[in-house]
Motif scaffolding. Sequence first.
Motif, PDB file in Angstrom:
ATOM      1  N   VAL A  17     151.361 -53.950 133.583  1.00 57.31           N
ATOM      2  CA  VAL A  17     152.090 -55.029 134.269  1.00 57.31           C
ATOM      3  C   VAL A  17     151.521 -55.239 135.674  1.00 57.31           C
ATOM      4  O   VAL A  17     151.311 -56.375 136.108  1.00 57.31           O
ATOM      5  CB  VAL A  17     153.607 -54.724 134.309  1.00 57.31           C
ATOM      6  N   VAL A  18     151.273 -54.157 136.376  1.00 58.96           N
ATOM      7  CA  VAL A  18     150.697 -54.264 137.725  1.00 58.96           C
ATOM      8  C   VAL A  18     149.301 -54.892 137.656  1.00 58.96           C
ATOM      9  O   VAL A  18     148.963 -55.767 138.460  1.00 58.96           O
ATOM     10  CB  VAL A  18     150.658 -52.877 138.414  1.00 58.96           C
ATOM     11  N   ALA A  19     148.498 -54.484 136.678  1.00 60.59           N
ATOM     12  CA  ALA A  19     147.155 -55.041 136.528  1.00 60.59           C
ATOM     13  C   ALA A  19     147.212 -56.513 136.141  1.00 60.59           C
ATOM     14  O   ALA A  19     146.397 -57.322 136.593  1.00 60.59           O
ATOM     15  CB  ALA A  19     146.368 -54.244 135.488  1.00 60.59           C
ATOM     16  N   GLU A  20     148.180 -56.886 135.318  1.00 58.51           N
ATOM     17  CA  GLU A  20     148.359 -58.297 134.939  1.00 58.51           C
ATOM     18  C   GLU A  20     148.703 -59.136 136.165  1.00 58.51           C
ATOM     19  O   GLU A  20     148.139 -60.217 136.366  1.00 58.51           O
ATOM     20  CB  GLU A  20     149.480 -58.409 133.897  1.00 58.51           C
ATOM     21  N   ALA A  21     149.606 -58.625 136.985  1.00 57.75           N
ATOM     22  CA  ALA A  21     149.976 -59.341 138.207  1.00 57.75           C
ATOM     23  C   ALA A  21     148.782 -59.438 139.163  1.00 57.75           C
ATOM     24  O   ALA A  21     148.567 -60.481 139.787  1.00 57.75           O
ATOM     25  CB  ALA A  21     151.148 -58.628 138.891  1.00 57.75           C
ATOM     26  N   ALA A  22     148.013 -58.375 139.254  1.00 64.78           N
ATOM     27  CA  ALA A  22     146.824 -58.404 140.115  1.00 64.78           C
ATOM     28  C   ALA A  22     145.808 -59.416 139.593  1.00 64.78           C
ATOM     29  O   ALA A  22     145.212 -60.166 140.376  1.00 64.78           O
ATOM     30  CB  ALA A  22     146.195 -57.017 140.195  1.00 64.78           C
ATOM     31  N   GLY A  23     145.616 -59.458 138.284  1.00 65.14           N
ATOM     32  CA  GLY A  23     144.687 -60.424 137.697  1.00 65.14           C
ATOM     33  C   GLY A  23     145.104 -61.851 137.972  1.00 65.14           C
ATOM     34  O   GLY A  23     144.288 -62.700 138.330  1.00 65.14           O
ATOM     35  N   LEU A  24     146.392 -62.125 137.840  1.00 67.79           N
ATOM     36  CA  LEU A  24     146.904 -63.459 138.127  1.00 67.79           C
ATOM     37  C   LEU A  24     146.752 -63.779 139.616  1.00 67.79           C
ATOM     38  O   LEU A  24     146.347 -64.881 139.987  1.00 67.79           O
ATOM     39  CB  LEU A  24     148.363 -63.593 137.699  1.00 67.79           C
ATOM     40  N   GLY A  25     147.045 -62.811 140.465  1.00 67.27           N
ATOM     41  CA  GLY A  25     146.897 -63.015 141.906  1.00 67.27           C
ATOM     42  C   GLY A  25     145.457 -63.280 142.309  1.00 67.27           C
ATOM     43  O   GLY A  25     145.184 -64.167 143.123  1.00 67.27           O
ATOM     44  N   VAL A  26     144.536 -62.527 141.727  1.00 68.18           N
ATOM     45  CA  VAL A  26     143.112 -62.745 142.001  1.00 68.18           C
ATOM     46  C   VAL A  26     142.716 -64.142 141.553  1.00 68.18           C
ATOM     47  O   VAL A  26     142.027 -64.871 142.279  1.00 68.18           O
ATOM     48  CB  VAL A  26     142.250 -61.669 141.290  1.00 68.18           C
ATOM     49  N   TRP A  27     143.149 -64.531 140.369  1.00 75.62           N
ATOM     50  CA  TRP A  27     142.787 -65.861 139.861  1.00 75.62           C
ATOM     51  C   TRP A  27     143.383 -66.960 140.730  1.00 75.62           C
ATOM     52  O   TRP A  27     142.690 -67.911 141.078  1.00 75.62           O
ATOM     53  CB  TRP A  27     143.241 -66.030 138.418  1.00 75.62           C
ATOM     54  N   LEU A  28     144.660 -66.846 141.088  1.00 75.65           N
ATOM     55  CA  LEU A  28     145.293 -67.870 141.917  1.00 75.65           C
ATOM     56  C   LEU A  28     144.581 -68.019 143.259  1.00 75.65           C
ATOM     57  O   LEU A  28     144.366 -69.134 143.734  1.00 75.65           O
ATOM     58  CB  LEU A  28     146.770 -67.533 142.148  1.00 75.65           C
ATOM     59  N   HIS A  29     144.227 -66.887 143.857  1.00 79.75           N
ATOM     60  CA  HIS A  29     143.564 -66.930 145.158  1.00 79.75           C
ATOM     61  C   HIS A  29     142.137 -67.460 145.044  1.00 79.75           C
ATOM     62  O   HIS A  29     141.711 -68.295 145.839  1.00 79.75           O
ATOM     63  CB  HIS A  29     143.560 -65.543 145.794  1.00 79.75           C
ATOM     64  N   GLY A  30     141.401 -66.961 144.064  1.00 79.34           N
ATOM     65  CA  GLY A  30     139.997 -67.312 143.952  1.00 79.34           C
ATOM     66  C   GLY A  30     139.719 -68.643 143.284  1.00 79.34           C
ATOM     67  O   GLY A  30     138.798 -69.359 143.656  1.00 79.34           O
ATOM     68  N   ALA A  31     140.517 -68.999 142.281  1.00 75.76           N
ATOM     69  CA  ALA A  31     140.247 -70.216 141.513  1.00 75.76           C
ATOM     70  C   ALA A  31     141.051 -71.408 142.002  1.00 75.76           C
ATOM     71  O   ALA A  31     140.737 -72.545 141.655  1.00 75.76           O
ATOM     72  CB  ALA A  31     140.550 -69.980 140.037  1.00 75.76           C
ATOM     73  N   GLY A  32     142.060 -71.174 142.784  1.00 73.62           N
ATOM     74  CA  GLY A  32     142.917 -72.252 143.261  1.00 73.62           C
ATOM     75  C   GLY A  32     142.183 -73.434 143.849  1.00 73.62           C
ATOM     76  O   GLY A  32     142.426 -74.582 143.464  1.00 73.62           O
ATOM     77  N   PRO A  33     141.249 -73.218 144.764  1.00 76.96           N
ATOM     78  CA  PRO A  33     140.524 -74.355 145.334  1.00 76.96           C
ATOM     79  C   PRO A  33     139.738 -75.148 144.290  1.00 76.96           C
ATOM     80  O   PRO A  33     139.665 -76.377 144.372  1.00 76.96           O
ATOM     81  CB  PRO A  33     139.578 -73.706 146.347  1.00 76.96           C
ATOM     82  N   GLY A  34     139.159 -74.483 143.319  1.00 78.11           N
ATOM     83  CA  GLY A  34     138.391 -75.177 142.288  1.00 78.11           C
ATOM     84  C   GLY A  34     139.258 -75.984 141.350  1.00 78.11           C
ATOM     85  O   GLY A  34     138.876 -77.064 140.893  1.00 78.11           O
ATOM     86  N   VAL A  35     140.452 -75.491 141.068  1.00 79.49           N
ATOM     87  CA  VAL A  35     141.376 -76.203 140.179  1.00 79.49           C
ATOM     88  C   VAL A  35     142.030 -77.367 140.916  1.00 79.49           C
ATOM     89  O   VAL A  35     142.257 -78.431 140.338  1.00 79.49           O
ATOM     90  CB  VAL A  35     142.435 -75.232 139.608  1.00 79.49           C
ATOM     91  N   ARG A  36     142.316 -77.181 142.210  1.00 80.44           N
ATOM     92  CA  ARG A  36     142.936 -78.248 143.004  1.00 80.44           C
ATOM     93  C   ARG A  36     141.953 -79.343 143.378  1.00 80.44           C
ATOM     94  O   ARG A  36     142.349 -80.418 143.798  1.00 80.44           O
ATOM     95  CB  ARG A  36     143.550 -77.668 144.278  1.00 80.44           C
ATOM     96  N   GLY A  37     140.675 -79.061 143.260  1.00 82.16           N
ATOM     97  CA  GLY A  37     139.677 -80.063 143.622  1.00 82.16           C
ATOM     98  C   GLY A  37     139.403 -80.099 145.104  1.00 82.16           C
ATOM     99  O   GLY A  37     139.185 -81.158 145.674  1.00 82.16           O
ATOM    100  N   SER A  38     139.396 -78.947 145.755  1.00 82.77           N
ATOM    101  CA  SER A  38     139.190 -78.892 147.198  1.00 82.77           C
ATOM    102  C   SER A  38     137.787 -79.291 147.619  1.00 82.77           C
ATOM    103  O   SER A  38     137.576 -79.716 148.738  1.00 82.77           O
ATOM    104  CB  SER A  38     139.471 -77.473 147.709  1.00 82.77           C
ATOM    105  N   PHE A  39     136.807 -79.148 146.750  1.00 81.44           N
ATOM    106  CA  PHE A  39     135.431 -79.485 147.111  1.00 81.44           C
ATOM    107  C   PHE A  39     135.115 -80.882 146.584  1.00 81.44           C
ATOM    108  O   PHE A  39     134.904 -81.086 145.403  1.00 81.44           O
ATOM    109  CB  PHE A  39     134.453 -78.455 146.523  1.00 81.44           C
ATOM    110  N   GLU A  40     135.107 -81.867 147.461  1.00 82.63           N
ATOM    111  CA  GLU A  40     134.807 -83.257 147.140  1.00 82.63           C
ATOM    112  C   GLU A  40     135.662 -83.793 145.994  1.00 82.63           C
ATOM    113  O   GLU A  40     135.236 -84.663 145.245  1.00 82.63           O
ATOM    114  CB  GLU A  40     133.317 -83.412 146.810  1.00 82.63           C
ATOM    115  N   GLY A  41     136.849 -83.264 145.841  1.00 79.48           N
ATOM    116  CA  GLY A  41     137.766 -83.742 144.811  1.00 79.48           C
ATOM    117  C   GLY A  41     137.381 -83.377 143.395  1.00 79.48           C
ATOM    118  O   GLY A  41     138.034 -83.811 142.444  1.00 79.48           O
ATOM    119  N   GLN A  42     136.345 -82.576 143.212  1.00 81.80           N
ATOM    120  CA  GLN A  42     135.898 -82.180 141.876  1.00 81.80           C
ATOM    121  C   GLN A  42     136.700 -80.975 141.401  1.00 81.80           C
ATOM    122  O   GLN A  42     136.731 -79.949 142.054  1.00 81.80           O
ATOM    123  CB  GLN A  42     134.404 -81.829 141.892  1.00 81.80           C
TER     124      GLN A  42
END
Length: 117
Positions: A17-42
């Motif tokens: 459970v702790v590792a699952e939460a860490a994995g989700l936290g890592v993904w949210l922090h690291g992938a968030g800008p790419g999913v939101r389109g922070s770089f030139e809206g892509q």
Amino acid sequence: MQHHAEPTGVLGCLVAVVAEAAGLGVWLHGAGPGVRGSFEGQRDWSLLYVELPLLLLALPALTVTAWGLTGAALRDRTELPTRTAASAATSALTLALLSWAGLAWLDGRVGGVLQDG
């Protein structure tokens, strides 16, 4: 000799459970800008169907594997509290290293957007 049940199942689930939460936290922090389109809206939707499942499945699986292998390696050599502490330390180190590697991977995938945020 009386055999006492070891609480490895409950502790292993807690580690997962702790590792699952860490994995989700890592993904949210690291992938968030790419999913939101922070770089030139892509937006990079592959972050959802490649990196998210990888982090949500691999982090818990590898961390629980480290927990189990440490416990198995020390089973006949040490007492339960020592085995539990060693397994917990190994799991924490594994989780920290995998989280760092996941963040480094996502930083490269998203294009260094993390440096701006």
